[in-house]
Design an enzyme around this catalytic site. Structure first.
Site, mmCIF file in Angstrom:
data_model
loop_
_atom_site.group_PDB
_atom_site.id
_atom_site.type_symbol
_atom_site.label_atom_id
_atom_site.label_comp_id
_atom_site.label_asym_id
_atom_site.label_seq_id
_atom_site.Cartn_x
_atom_site.Cartn_y
_atom_site.Cartn_z
ATOM 1 N N SER A 15 3.605 -1.411 -7.092
ATOM 2 C CA SER A 15 2.327 -1.849 -7.639
ATOM 3 C C SER A 15 2.550 -2.520 -8.995
ATOM 4 C CB SER A 15 1.355 -0.664 -7.736
ATOM 5 O OG SER A 15 0.032 -1.114 -7.936
ATOM 6 N N GLU A 29 2.531 -7.863 -1.261
ATOM 7 C CA GLU A 29 1.533 -6.875 -0.853
ATOM 8 C C GLU A 29 0.478 -6.811 -1.951
ATOM 9 O OE1 GLU A 29 0.799 -3.584 -2.217
ATOM 10 O OE2 GLU A 29 2.083 -3.942 -3.951
ATOM 11 N N HIS A 62 0.354 -0.366 -0.806
ATOM 12 C CA HIS A 62 -0.668 0.666 -1.015
ATOM 13 C C HIS A 62 -1.174 1.177 0.334
ATOM 14 C CE1 HIS A 62 -0.540 -1.636 -4.755
ATOM 15 N NE2 HIS A 62 -1.091 -0.607 -5.362
#
Length: 307
Positions: free
Chosen positions: A110, A208, A277
């Protein structure tokens, strides 16, 4: 190929830091039990529990924790407690020679994508894109498979991702090989124009994201496309785009946006990977060689630790 860190052994000490936002405390405490089950000891960053607005402490303190963990010879791996926002704020202040001279496992995803890219390009260290302690591992409903892939830190293991793990779909056919780079699309885009601008030439680019409308994904992919990052890549690995749905009636769908840019890039592209995620969240090393084959529907990744 990047410098691979040493493997973990039972009894080793793991350093825990929060270089971005404040981690969920209950989840974090539960995650320590998992590390203990692996036979590991934990050493907490001095500022792990700090809070400074949406940051886990002031920049200088989060930076200090990162430096101290890489300096500490007892610490064999540095694991991030969570993401959120903030790693880009400390990237320009990091002592990358310190990291280069003290190579060890560095793990997160992330917002940690900014650090993965910076560390990889500035110190040549292989890092790991994987679920974090408070954000994932410490959750009550964590998928056992997310935990399973921590084992790659103990024994050199080639990761073979096929349709058996999740349904994979080819957007552009072909085979491609190269080092894996990338991670969270928002953070990749934020490197453009900085000295940490992601290098994708002849590499497999992983993307992502979470909670971004299709138009935001469109904007970021367009930026990467115009910067040459999609066309320079050898191939593209499309991870999970969790809750990236329209909030307005007039919108393109996520699949339409991604397909558009994959066609423009015209490089082998495979989607459906449980990277990001999502649950389960499959962890992989960045900075190692990998082979993408859309016909077989598979991604084969070299081990991220020393033999």
């Amino acid at each position: 190929m990047g410098v691979k860190p040493q493997r973990l052994r039972k009894g080793d000490t793991i350093g825990i830091i929060a270089p971005a936002s404040p981690p969920n405390q209950e989840n974090l405490q539960r995650s320590f039990l998992f590390l203990e089950e692996l036979g590991l000891k934990v050493k907490l960053g001095k500022h792990l529990y700090d809070q400074y607005g949406y940051l886990a402490g002031e920049d200088k303190d989060r930076l200090a924790d990162l430096h101290k963990m890489f300096m500490d010879r007892e610490v064999k791996a540095v694991i991030c407690a969570g993401g959120g926002y903030g790693t880009g704020r400390i990237a320009s202040q990091i002592d990358y020679s310190l990291i280069k001279n003290n190579p060890k496992i560095f793990w997160g995803y992330s917002d940690i994508t900014f650090l993965h890219t910076a560390i990889r390009q500035q110190s040549d260290l292989v890092t790991f894109h994987g679920p974090m302690l408070a954000s994932d591992i410490g959750k009550v409903d964590v998928d056992p498979l997310s935990k399973e892939y921590f084992k790659q830190l103990f024994e050199p293991t080639s990761i073979q991702y096929t349709n058996e793990l999740s349904p994979l779909e080819a957007l552009i056919g072909g085979k491609a090989s190269g080092e894996i780079t990338g991670g969270n699309l928002s953070l990749i885009a934020s490197t453009i124009g900085t000295r940490f601008e992601i290098e994708t030439k002849d590499k497999l680019l992983l993307i992502e994201d979470i909670n971004e409308e299709p138009r935001a994904i469109d904007r970021m992919l367009n930026q990467l496309y115009m910067a040459g990052k999609l066309t320079e890549a050898a191939g593209i690995i499309i991870g999970d785009f969790n809750n990236c749905v329209p909030e307005r009636e007039l919108s393109l769908q996520l699949d339409e946006v991604i397909s558009h840019y994959m066609k423009l890039a015209n490089k082998p592209a495979l989607k459906g990977f449980k990277f990001g995620h999502c649950s389960p969240h499959i962890s992989i090393p960045l900075g190692v060689q990998a082979e993408l084959d859309t016909e077989k529907g598979q991604l084969i990744i070299d081990s991220g630790i020393k033999e």
